[in-house]
Design a protein around this motif. Structure first.
Motif, PDB file in Angstrom:
ATOM      1  N   LEU A 207      -1.372   1.283  -4.599  1.00  0.00           N
ATOM      2  CA  LEU A 207      -2.403   0.711  -5.458  1.00  0.00           C
ATOM      3  C   LEU A 207      -2.138  -0.766  -5.717  1.00  0.00           C
ATOM      4  O   LEU A 207      -3.067  -1.580  -5.739  1.00  0.00           O
ATOM      5  N   VAL A 208      -0.873  -1.111  -5.927  1.00  0.00           N
ATOM      6  CA  VAL A 208      -0.522  -2.516  -6.124  1.00  0.00           C
ATOM      7  C   VAL A 208      -0.934  -3.330  -4.905  1.00  0.00           C
ATOM      8  O   VAL A 208      -1.553  -4.399  -5.012  1.00  0.00           O
ATOM      9  N   ARG A 209      -0.596  -2.843  -3.705  1.00  0.00           N
ATOM     10  CA  ARG A 209      -0.944  -3.550  -2.472  1.00  0.00           C
ATOM     11  C   ARG A 209      -2.461  -3.724  -2.346  1.00  0.00           C
ATOM     12  O   ARG A 209      -2.955  -4.783  -1.956  1.00  0.00           O
ATOM     13  N   ALA A 210      -3.184  -2.660  -2.663  1.00  0.00           N
ATOM     14  CA  ALA A 210      -4.647  -2.721  -2.544  1.00  0.00           C
ATOM     15  C   ALA A 210      -5.236  -3.751  -3.509  1.00  0.00           C
ATOM     16  O   ALA A 210      -6.126  -4.530  -3.135  1.00  0.00           O
ATOM     17  N   HIS A 211      -4.744  -3.770  -4.741  1.00  0.00           N
ATOM     18  CA  HIS A 211      -5.265  -4.733  -5.713  1.00  0.00           C
ATOM     19  C   HIS A 211      -4.859  -6.162  -5.340  1.00  0.00           C
ATOM     20  O   HIS A 211      -5.640  -7.107  -5.563  1.00  0.00           O
ATOM     21  N   LEU A 212      -3.672  -6.327  -4.760  1.00  0.00           N
ATOM     22  CA  LEU A 212      -3.275  -7.652  -4.307  1.00  0.00           C
ATOM     23  C   LEU A 212      -4.175  -8.129  -3.173  1.00  0.00           C
ATOM     24  O   LEU A 212      -4.558  -9.310  -3.116  1.00  0.00           O
ATOM     25  N   ARG A 213      -4.526  -7.216  -2.250  1.00  0.00           N
ATOM     26  CA  ARG A 213      -5.418  -7.603  -1.151  1.00  0.00           C
ATOM     27  C   ARG A 213      -6.764  -8.074  -1.673  1.00  0.00           C
ATOM     28  O   ARG A 213      -7.379  -9.003  -1.131  1.00  0.00           O
ATOM     29  N   MET A 214      -7.245  -7.418  -2.740  1.00  0.00           N
ATOM     30  CA  MET A 214      -8.510  -7.855  -3.336  1.00  0.00           C
ATOM     31  C   MET A 214      -8.413  -9.271  -3.891  1.00  0.00           C
ATOM     32  O   MET A 214      -9.417  -9.972  -4.014  1.00  0.00           O
ATOM     33  N   ALA A 236       5.912   2.267 -19.087  1.00  0.00           N
ATOM     34  CA  ALA A 236       6.067   3.724 -19.038  1.00  0.00           C
ATOM     35  C   ALA A 236       4.870   4.395 -18.388  1.00  0.00           C
ATOM     36  O   ALA A 236       4.433   5.465 -18.806  1.00  0.00           O
ATOM     37  N   SER A 237       4.322   3.754 -17.348  1.00  0.00           N
ATOM     38  CA  SER A 237       3.146   4.311 -16.689  1.00  0.00           C
ATOM     39  C   SER A 237       2.999   3.741 -15.289  1.00  0.00           C
ATOM     40  O   SER A 237       3.106   2.521 -15.097  1.00  0.00           O
ATOM     41  N   ARG A 238       2.774   4.629 -14.296  1.00  0.00           N
ATOM     42  CA  ARG A 238       2.424   4.186 -12.935  1.00  0.00           C
ATOM     43  C   ARG A 238       0.958   4.527 -12.705  1.00  0.00           C
ATOM     44  O   ARG A 238       0.623   5.460 -11.978  1.00  0.00           O
ATOM     45  N   SER A 239       0.092   3.806 -13.341  1.00  0.00           N
ATOM     46  CA  SER A 239      -1.339   4.085 -13.266  1.00  0.00           C
ATOM     47  C   SER A 239      -2.054   3.005 -12.476  1.00  0.00           C
ATOM     48  O   SER A 239      -1.503   1.929 -12.185  1.00  0.00           O
ATOM     49  N   GLY A 240      -3.307   3.297 -12.111  1.00  0.00           N
ATOM     50  CA  GLY A 240      -4.125   2.291 -11.449  1.00  0.00           C
ATOM     51  C   GLY A 240      -4.332   1.078 -12.321  1.00  0.00           C
ATOM     52  O   GLY A 240      -4.381  -0.051 -11.828  1.00  0.00           O
ATOM     53  N   ALA A 243      -1.208  -1.027 -12.129  1.00  0.00           N
ATOM     54  CA  ALA A 243      -1.140  -1.690 -10.833  1.00  0.00           C
ATOM     55  C   ALA A 243      -2.066  -2.906 -10.789  1.00  0.00           C
ATOM     56  O   ALA A 243      -1.707  -3.975 -10.273  1.00  0.00           O
ATOM     57  N   LYS A 244      -3.258  -2.748 -11.319  1.00  0.00           N
ATOM     58  CA  LYS A 244      -4.219  -3.854 -11.335  1.00  0.00           C
ATOM     59  C   LYS A 244      -3.731  -4.994 -12.207  1.00  0.00           C
ATOM     60  O   LYS A 244      -3.858  -6.178 -11.853  1.00  0.00           O
TER      61      LYS A 244
END
Length: 248
Positions: A207-214, A236-240, A243-244
């Motif tokens: 998700l991090v990679r995808a948001h960085l690509r955006m 304390a969270s690995r959420s979308g 990541a964004k």
């Protein structure tokens, strides 16, 4: 009370009136990542609703920041030009459901009543109001209105240890007590029930990679991965959502 109904895609119920939202969030379905199955099912249900076919009320439950609310809001981009409208209803205003629905009944548009972060106590009047809205009462429910609710609680209400004491054995079958039955009966009134699970580490980094690509960043370096994981740990969270936020 209703103002300028034809001029907006979204409305909020406030001060006993449907108020147009001048600038609804511009969310796209393809920007919501890691929830393909939930997205497919809710889009299909909504498409049927917009086309006048049978469709279900929907309950979206699960971890915070996993896209439940964003998915509902993004439906406007997909179906707004086909008559879909979104009406945000605060959970505590569900007791006013008859007043909310009355002006929508005869309109040509299709309305989703969006109840975000819904959770009620067992003696809350909103509980009875929602049950009535989902099942109907003496008056037939309008065919152009559906309820989409999001909640961090699977059964919409707090669960207490003492409720375990209410379970009883009948022969070889285990039966829940009245408190648990009430909670289950409410959630089961939603025909479509979508669960959103926490993301694992690999999914979070994707998700991090995808948001960085955006944002125009094509490569996440090993050091970037470590920073992203540290960012998630601090929250304390690995959420979308996390990541964004890191990508930004």
């Amino acid at each position: 009370m209703m103002r300028a109904m034809n001029d907006a895609l979204a409305y909020r119920w406030r001060s006993r009136a449907l108020q147009p939202v001048s600038f609804p969030q511009n969310l796209r379905l393809d920007s919501l990542l890691g929830i393909d199955r939930q997205k497919e099912l809710l889009v299909r249900n909504t498409r049927q609703f917009v086309e006048g076919l049978p469709a279900n009320h929907a309950l979206l439950t699960g971890s915070r920041g996993t896209g439940k609310s964003s998915l509902v809001k993004a439906l406007l981009n997909e179906f707004g030009n086909r008559g879909l409208r979104l009406v945000e209803v605060p959970p505590h205003d569900l007791i006013e459901m008859p007043d909310i629905v009355a002006p929508l009944r005869k309109r040509p548009e299709r309305f989703i009543l969006y109840v975000d972060d819904f959770s009620v106590a067992s003696n809350d009047r909103s509980l009875a109001a929602l049950k009535t809205a989902l099942d109907g009462d003496v008056e037939e429910a309008p065919e152009n209105v559906l309820i989409y609710a999001t909640s961090n609680r699977r059964h919409l209400m707090p669960e207490f240890t003492k409720e375990n004491e209410e379970y009883r054995w009948e022969g070889e079958e285990l039966h829940p007590g009245e408190s648990a039955e009430e909670k289950i009966s409410l959630s089961e009134r939603f025909g479509l029930w979508l669960s959103f699970q926490p993301f694992n580490q690999a999914q979070y980094l994707d998700l991090v990679r995808a948001h960085l690509r955006m944002l125009g960043v094509e490569v996440l370096s090993p050091e970037g991965e470590r920073l992203a994981l540290r960012w998630a740990l601090s929250r304390a969270s690995r959420s979308g959502r996390v990541a964004k936020q890191f990508a930004r």
